[in-house]
Scaffold this motif. Structure first.
Motif, PDB file in Angstrom:
ATOM      1  N   LEU A 109      -5.507   0.076   0.432  1.00  0.00           N
ATOM      2  CA  LEU A 109      -4.976   1.325   0.980  1.00  0.00           C
ATOM      3  C   LEU A 109      -6.091   2.326   1.238  1.00  0.00           C
ATOM      4  N   PHE A 110      -6.960   2.521   0.260  1.00  0.00           N
ATOM      5  CA  PHE A 110      -8.050   3.481   0.427  1.00  0.00           C
ATOM      6  C   PHE A 110      -9.101   2.976   1.415  1.00  0.00           C
ATOM      7  N   THR A 111      -9.290   1.655   1.477  1.00  0.00           N
ATOM      8  CA  THR A 111     -10.242   1.101   2.431  1.00  0.00           C
ATOM      9  C   THR A 111      -9.771   1.354   3.856  1.00  0.00           C
ATOM     10  N   VAL A 112      -8.489   1.157   4.107  1.00  0.00           N
ATOM     11  CA  VAL A 112      -7.929   1.450   5.430  1.00  0.00           C
ATOM     12  C   VAL A 112      -8.118   2.922   5.759  1.00  0.00           C
ATOM     13  N   LEU A 126       2.495  -3.964  -1.679  1.00  0.00           N
ATOM     14  CA  LEU A 126       3.562  -2.979  -1.895  1.00  0.00           C
ATOM     15  C   LEU A 126       3.064  -1.562  -1.596  1.00  0.00           C
ATOM     16  N   ALA A 127       1.813  -1.265  -1.986  1.00  0.00           N
ATOM     17  CA  ALA A 127       1.253   0.057  -1.723  1.00  0.00           C
ATOM     18  C   ALA A 127       1.132   0.302  -0.219  1.00  0.00           C
ATOM     19  N   LEU A 128       0.707  -0.729   0.524  1.00  0.00           N
ATOM     20  CA  LEU A 128       0.587  -0.598   1.975  1.00  0.00           C
ATOM     21  C   LEU A 128       1.955  -0.412   2.626  1.00  0.00           C
ATOM     22  N   ILE A 129       2.971  -1.090   2.084  1.00  0.00           N
ATOM     23  CA  ILE A 129       4.336  -0.954   2.618  1.00  0.00           C
ATOM     24  C   ILE A 129       4.851   0.466   2.382  1.00  0.00           C
ATOM     25  N   LEU A 130       4.635   0.974   1.170  1.00  0.00           N
ATOM     26  CA  LEU A 130       5.095   2.328   0.843  1.00  0.00           C
ATOM     27  C   LEU A 130       4.377   3.376   1.691  1.00  0.00           C
ATOM     28  N   ALA A 131       3.130   3.081   2.085  1.00  0.00           N
ATOM     29  CA  ALA A 131       2.364   4.007   2.911  1.00  0.00           C
ATOM     30  C   ALA A 131       2.672   3.846   4.391  1.00  0.00           C
ATOM     31  N   GLY A 132       3.544   2.891   4.724  1.00  0.00           N
ATOM     32  CA  GLY A 132       3.904   2.665   6.112  1.00  0.00           C
ATOM     33  C   GLY A 132       2.869   1.904   6.909  1.00  0.00           C
ATOM     34  N   LEU A 133       1.942   1.220   6.209  1.00  0.00           N
ATOM     35  CA  LEU A 133       0.868   0.492   6.885  1.00  0.00           C
ATOM     36  C   LEU A 133       1.122  -1.006   6.945  1.00  0.00           C
ATOM     37  N   ALA A 134       2.218  -1.466   6.373  1.00  0.00           N
ATOM     38  CA  ALA A 134       2.584  -2.883   6.408  1.00  0.00           C
ATOM     39  C   ALA A 134       4.096  -2.987   6.322  1.00  0.00           C
ATOM     40  N   ALA A 135       4.615  -4.140   6.769  1.00  0.00           N
ATOM     41  CA  ALA A 135       6.061  -4.354   6.759  1.00  0.00           C
ATOM     42  C   ALA A 135       6.420  -5.381   5.692  1.00  0.00           C
ATOM     43  N   PRO A 136       7.558  -5.197   5.011  1.00  0.00           N
ATOM     44  CA  PRO A 136       7.975  -6.184   4.006  1.00  0.00           C
ATOM     45  C   PRO A 136       8.355  -7.506   4.660  1.00  0.00           C
ATOM     46  N   THR A 137       8.101  -8.603   3.966  1.00  0.00           N
ATOM     47  CA  THR A 137       8.433  -9.931   4.473  1.00  0.00           C
ATOM     48  C   THR A 137       9.167 -10.720   3.393  1.00  0.00           C
ATOM     49  N   PRO A 138       9.919 -11.760   3.791  1.00  0.00           N
ATOM     50  CA  PRO A 138      10.602 -12.588   2.795  1.00  0.00           C
ATOM     51  C   PRO A 138       9.639 -13.231   1.799  1.00  0.00           C
TER      52      PRO A 138
END
Length: 295
Positions: A22-25, A252-264
Protein backbone atom coordinates in the motif's frame (compact mmCIF):
# COMPACT_ATOMS: atom_id res chain seq x y z
CA UNK A 1 10.58 -12.05 27.95
CA UNK A 2 8.55 -15.24 27.53
CA UNK A 3 8.61 -17.26 24.34
CA UNK A 4 4.94 -16.52 23.69
CA UNK A 5 5.35 -12.76 24.15
CA UNK A 6 8.42 -12.71 21.90
CA UNK A 7 6.47 -14.59 19.22
CA UNK A 8 3.63 -12.06 19.45
CA UNK A 9 6.17 -9.24 19.18
CA UNK A 10 7.65 -10.83 16.05
CA UNK A 11 4.19 -11.11 14.50
CA UNK A 12 3.90 -7.31 14.62
CA UNK A 13 6.43 -7.35 11.77
CA UNK A 14 4.04 -9.46 9.67
CA UNK A 15 1.25 -6.95 10.31
CA UNK A 16 3.52 -4.07 9.31
CA UNK A 17 4.76 -5.84 6.16
CA UNK A 18 1.11 -6.16 5.14
CA UNK A 19 1.21 -2.37 4.58
CA UNK A 20 4.31 -2.53 2.40
CA UNK A 21 2.45 -2.76 -0.92
CA UNK A 22 0.00 0.00 0.00
CA UNK A 23 2.70 2.48 0.95
CA UNK A 24 4.87 1.46 -2.00
CA UNK A 25 2.03 2.25 -4.40
CA UNK A 26 1.55 5.58 -2.65
CA UNK A 27 5.24 6.45 -3.01
CA UNK A 28 5.22 6.37 -6.84
CA UNK A 29 7.15 7.32 -8.95
CA UNK A 30 10.15 6.62 -6.69
CA UNK A 31 12.12 3.64 -8.12
CA UNK A 32 12.62 0.55 -5.90
CA UNK A 33 16.27 0.90 -4.86
CA UNK A 34 15.92 4.62 -4.21
CA UNK A 35 12.82 3.91 -2.14
CA UNK A 36 14.75 1.25 -0.22
CA UNK A 37 17.55 3.74 0.51
CA UNK A 38 15.13 6.45 1.66
CA UNK A 39 12.98 4.22 3.84
CA UNK A 40 15.90 2.36 5.43
CA UNK A 41 17.57 5.69 6.19
CA UNK A 42 14.44 6.75 8.10
CA UNK A 43 14.09 3.41 9.89
CA UNK A 44 17.77 3.33 10.79
CA UNK A 45 17.85 6.94 12.00
CA UNK A 46 14.84 6.38 14.26
CA UNK A 47 16.42 3.21 15.64
CA UNK A 48 19.74 4.93 16.25
CA UNK A 49 18.02 7.81 18.05
CA UNK A 50 16.10 5.31 20.19
CA UNK A 51 19.38 3.52 20.96
CA UNK A 52 21.24 6.67 21.98
CA UNK A 53 18.38 7.99 24.12
CA UNK A 54 18.10 4.59 25.79
CA UNK A 55 21.79 4.45 26.62
CA UNK A 56 22.47 1.63 24.19
CA UNK A 57 25.58 3.15 22.63
CA UNK A 58 27.93 1.08 24.78
CA UNK A 59 26.06 -2.11 23.79
CA UNK A 60 26.65 -1.27 20.12
CA UNK A 61 30.36 -0.75 20.75
CA UNK A 62 30.68 -4.25 22.22
CA UNK A 63 29.28 -5.90 19.09
CA UNK A 64 31.84 -7.31 16.66
CA UNK A 65 32.06 -6.22 13.02
CA UNK A 66 31.03 -9.69 11.84
CA UNK A 67 27.57 -9.23 13.35
CA UNK A 68 27.16 -5.88 11.57
CA UNK A 69 28.35 -7.41 8.31
CA UNK A 70 25.94 -10.31 8.72
CA UNK A 71 22.93 -8.06 9.33
CA UNK A 72 23.77 -5.69 6.51
CA UNK A 73 24.27 -8.52 4.03
CA UNK A 74 20.96 -10.03 5.10
CA UNK A 75 18.87 -6.87 4.75
CA UNK A 76 20.55 -5.43 1.67
CA UNK A 77 20.99 -8.79 -0.05
CA UNK A 78 17.32 -9.67 0.28
CA UNK A 79 16.08 -6.38 -1.14
CA UNK A 80 18.69 -6.17 -3.90
CA UNK A 81 18.02 -9.68 -5.18
CA UNK A 82 14.26 -9.21 -4.82
CA UNK A 83 14.19 -6.10 -6.99
CA UNK A 84 16.66 -7.64 -9.45
CA UNK A 85 14.40 -10.70 -9.79
CA UNK A 86 11.40 -8.50 -10.51
CA UNK A 87 13.35 -6.80 -13.29
CA UNK A 88 14.29 -10.07 -15.01
CA UNK A 89 11.12 -12.16 -14.53
CA UNK A 90 7.35 -11.61 -14.38
CA UNK A 91 6.71 -9.98 -10.98
CA UNK A 92 3.96 -12.40 -9.85
CA UNK A 93 5.98 -15.54 -10.52
CA UNK A 94 9.22 -14.10 -9.15
CA UNK A 95 7.37 -12.84 -6.08
CA UNK A 96 5.96 -16.27 -5.40
CA UNK A 97 9.38 -17.92 -5.58
CA UNK A 98 10.79 -15.23 -3.27
CA UNK A 99 7.96 -16.00 -0.88
CA UNK A 100 9.38 -19.43 -0.22
CA UNK A 101 11.24 -17.77 2.67
CA UNK A 102 8.64 -18.52 5.38
CA UNK A 103 8.65 -22.21 4.47
CA UNK A 104 12.45 -22.20 4.36
CA UNK A 105 12.49 -20.66 7.85
CA UNK A 106 10.33 -23.53 9.09
CA UNK A 107 12.62 -26.12 7.47
CA UNK A 108 15.93 -24.52 8.45
CA UNK A 109 14.86 -23.83 12.03
CA UNK A 110 14.89 -27.57 12.70
CA UNK A 111 18.69 -27.33 12.63
CA UNK A 112 18.78 -24.86 15.52
CA UNK A 113 19.75 -26.06 19.01
CA UNK A 114 16.74 -26.70 21.21
CA UNK A 115 14.25 -26.61 18.31
CA UNK A 116 12.17 -29.55 17.18
CA UNK A 117 10.46 -29.57 13.80
CA UNK A 118 7.06 -31.28 13.86
CA UNK A 119 4.82 -32.50 11.06
CA UNK A 120 2.31 -29.77 11.92
CA UNK A 121 4.89 -27.11 11.14
CA UNK A 122 5.67 -28.64 7.74
CA UNK A 123 2.04 -29.16 6.74
CA UNK A 124 1.10 -25.73 8.03
CA UNK A 125 3.92 -24.15 6.02
CA UNK A 126 2.82 -25.97 2.87
CA UNK A 127 -0.79 -24.82 3.34
CA UNK A 128 0.37 -21.25 3.89
CA UNK A 129 2.47 -21.35 0.72
CA UNK A 130 -0.51 -22.67 -1.23
CA UNK A 131 -2.60 -19.78 0.07
CA UNK A 132 0.08 -17.26 -0.87
CA UNK A 133 0.29 -18.81 -4.34
CA UNK A 134 -3.44 -18.28 -4.87
CA UNK A 135 -3.04 -14.60 -4.06
CA UNK A 136 0.19 -13.90 -5.92
CA UNK A 137 -0.75 -15.97 -8.99
CA UNK A 138 -4.41 -15.06 -8.84
CA UNK A 139 -4.52 -14.32 -12.56
CA UNK A 140 -3.78 -17.91 -13.41
CA UNK A 141 -0.19 -17.27 -14.47
CA UNK A 142 2.18 -20.18 -14.48
CA UNK A 143 5.85 -20.50 -13.73
CA UNK A 144 7.37 -20.50 -17.19
CA UNK A 145 10.94 -21.11 -18.26
CA UNK A 146 11.41 -17.84 -20.15
CA UNK A 147 12.94 -15.89 -17.30
CA UNK A 148 15.14 -18.38 -15.50
CA UNK A 149 17.76 -15.81 -14.36
CA UNK A 150 15.04 -13.83 -12.61
CA UNK A 151 13.58 -16.96 -11.03
CA UNK A 152 17.05 -17.93 -9.85
CA UNK A 153 17.57 -14.54 -8.22
CA UNK A 154 14.16 -14.83 -6.55
CA UNK A 155 15.23 -18.14 -5.05
CA UNK A 156 18.48 -16.57 -3.84
CA UNK A 157 16.37 -13.82 -2.30
CA UNK A 158 14.28 -16.39 -0.41
CA UNK A 159 17.40 -18.07 0.97
CA UNK A 160 18.85 -14.69 1.98
CA UNK A 161 15.91 -13.73 4.18
CA UNK A 162 15.31 -17.18 5.64
CA UNK A 163 19.02 -17.55 6.33
CA UNK A 164 19.16 -14.13 7.97
CA UNK A 165 16.14 -14.91 10.14
CA UNK A 166 17.33 -18.34 11.28
CA UNK A 167 20.96 -17.38 11.82
CA UNK A 168 19.84 -14.37 13.86
CA UNK A 169 18.88 -16.94 16.48
CA UNK A 170 22.52 -18.07 16.61
CA UNK A 171 23.67 -14.53 17.42
CA UNK A 172 20.97 -14.01 20.03
CA UNK A 173 23.55 -12.28 22.23
CA UNK A 174 23.59 -9.30 19.85
CA UNK A 175 21.19 -6.60 21.09
CA UNK A 176 18.24 -5.55 18.91
CA UNK A 177 19.79 -2.06 18.73
CA UNK A 178 22.21 -3.46 16.14
CA UNK A 179 19.33 -3.49 13.64
CA UNK A 180 19.66 0.32 13.46
CA UNK A 181 23.18 -0.09 12.07
CA UNK A 182 21.98 -2.81 9.67
CA UNK A 183 19.33 -0.41 8.36
CA UNK A 184 21.68 2.55 7.93
CA UNK A 185 24.30 0.44 6.16
CA UNK A 186 21.59 -1.02 3.91
CA UNK A 187 20.45 2.53 3.08
CA UNK A 188 23.98 3.46 1.97
CA UNK A 189 24.41 0.34 -0.19
CA UNK A 190 20.94 0.79 -1.69
CA UNK A 191 21.75 4.40 -2.56
CA UNK A 192 24.93 3.27 -4.35
CA UNK A 193 22.99 0.60 -6.24
CA UNK A 194 20.33 3.16 -7.13
CA UNK A 195 22.85 5.59 -8.58
CA UNK A 196 24.29 2.77 -10.67
CA UNK A 197 21.09 1.11 -11.89
CA UNK A 198 18.21 3.61 -11.70
CA UNK A 199 17.09 7.10 -12.62
CA UNK A 200 16.30 9.28 -9.62
CA UNK A 201 12.66 10.28 -9.17
CA UNK A 202 11.21 12.01 -6.12
CA UNK A 203 7.65 11.79 -4.80
CA UNK A 204 5.41 14.25 -6.65
CA UNK A 205 2.78 14.79 -3.95
CA UNK A 206 2.32 15.07 -0.20
CA UNK A 207 0.81 11.57 -0.25
CA UNK A 208 4.00 10.31 -1.87
CA UNK A 209 6.24 11.83 0.78
CA UNK A 210 3.92 10.60 3.55
CA UNK A 211 4.07 7.09 2.08
CA UNK A 212 7.89 7.14 2.09
CA UNK A 213 7.88 8.30 5.70
CA UNK A 214 5.33 5.64 6.66
CA UNK A 215 7.48 2.96 5.02
CA UNK A 216 10.53 4.07 7.01
CA UNK A 217 8.61 4.15 10.27
CA UNK A 218 6.69 0.88 9.86
CA UNK A 219 7.34 -1.85 7.25
CA UNK A 220 10.97 -0.83 6.68
CA UNK A 221 11.60 0.40 10.22
CA UNK A 222 9.88 -0.94 13.31
CA UNK A 223 9.17 -4.23 11.52
CA UNK A 224 12.83 -5.26 11.51
CA UNK A 225 13.31 -4.48 15.19
CA UNK A 226 10.32 -6.52 16.36
CA UNK A 227 11.21 -9.31 13.88
CA UNK A 228 14.65 -9.47 15.48
CA UNK A 229 13.06 -10.01 18.89
CA UNK A 230 10.70 -12.64 17.50
CA UNK A 231 13.25 -14.80 15.69
CA UNK A 232 15.76 -14.61 18.56
CA UNK A 233 13.43 -15.30 21.48
CA UNK A 234 10.13 -16.54 20.06
CA UNK A 235 8.72 -19.61 18.32
CA UNK A 236 10.51 -19.32 14.99
CA UNK A 237 8.54 -22.12 13.31
CA UNK A 238 5.22 -20.52 14.18
CA UNK A 239 6.49 -17.14 13.03
CA UNK A 240 7.55 -18.67 9.72
CA UNK A 241 4.12 -20.13 9.02
CA UNK A 242 2.31 -17.02 10.30
CA UNK A 243 4.32 -14.90 7.85
CA UNK A 244 2.11 -16.18 5.05
CA UNK A 245 -0.57 -13.87 6.47
CA UNK A 246 1.39 -10.92 5.04
CA UNK A 247 0.31 -11.28 1.37
CA UNK A 248 -3.27 -11.95 2.49
CA UNK A 249 -3.39 -8.90 4.75
CA UNK A 250 -1.58 -6.85 2.11
CA UNK A 251 -4.27 -7.68 -0.45
CA UNK A 252 -7.00 -6.82 2.05
CA UNK A 253 -5.32 -3.46 2.73
CA UNK A 254 -5.24 -2.69 -1.01
CA UNK A 255 -8.92 -3.64 -1.32
CA UNK A 256 -9.90 -1.39 1.59
CA UNK A 257 -7.92 1.44 -0.02
CA UNK A 258 -9.76 0.92 -3.30
CA UNK A 259 -6.59 -0.13 -5.13
CA UNK A 260 -7.58 -3.77 -5.72
CA UNK A 261 -10.76 -5.78 -6.19
CA UNK A 262 -11.79 -8.80 -4.09
CA UNK A 263 -11.68 -12.18 -5.82
CA UNK A 264 -13.02 -15.66 -4.99
CA UNK A 265 -9.43 -16.86 -4.58
CA UNK A 266 -9.08 -14.57 -1.59
CA UNK A 267 -11.49 -16.59 0.54
CA UNK A 268 -9.79 -19.88 -0.32
CA UNK A 269 -6.37 -18.33 0.34
CA UNK A 270 -7.56 -16.99 3.68
CA UNK A 271 -8.78 -20.45 4.69
CA UNK A 272 -5.49 -22.09 3.67
CA UNK A 273 -3.30 -19.53 5.42
CA UNK A 274 -5.43 -19.48 8.56
CA UNK A 275 -5.59 -23.26 8.66
CA UNK A 276 -1.85 -23.56 8.15
CA UNK A 277 -1.13 -21.09 10.95
CA UNK A 278 -3.57 -22.86 13.27
CA UNK A 279 -1.92 -26.21 12.54
CA UNK A 280 1.53 -24.78 13.22
CA UNK A 281 0.27 -23.20 16.44
CA UNK A 282 -1.14 -26.56 17.54
CA UNK A 283 2.21 -28.20 16.82
CA UNK A 284 3.95 -25.51 18.87
CA UNK A 285 1.67 -26.01 21.87
CA UNK A 286 3.00 -29.54 22.19
CA UNK A 287 6.03 -28.07 23.88
CA UNK A 288 6.24 -25.67 26.82
CA UNK A 289 6.06 -22.62 24.56
CA UNK A 290 5.60 -20.09 27.34
CA UNK A 291 8.86 -20.79 29.12
CA UNK A 292 11.28 -17.85 29.35
CA UNK A 293 14.17 -17.89 26.92
CA UNK A 294 17.56 -17.99 28.58
CA UNK A 295 20.07 -15.76 26.86
Amino acid sequence: MTRMRATATGFIAVLLWALLALFTVGSAPVPPLQLTAMSFAIGGAIGLLWTLLGGGYNRLRRVGWKVYAFGTIGLFGYHFFYFSALRLAPPAQAGLIAYLWPLLIVLMSGLLPGERLRAGHLIGGALGFAGAALIILGDGAELGAGALPGFGLALVCAFFWSGYSVLSRRIGHAPTETVAIFCLATAVLSALAHVTLEQTAWPDSSIGWASVAALGIGPVGLAFYVWDIGVKQGDIQLLGVASYAAPLLSTLALILAGLAAPTPNLLVAAALITGGAALAAWASTRRSSDAPIQT
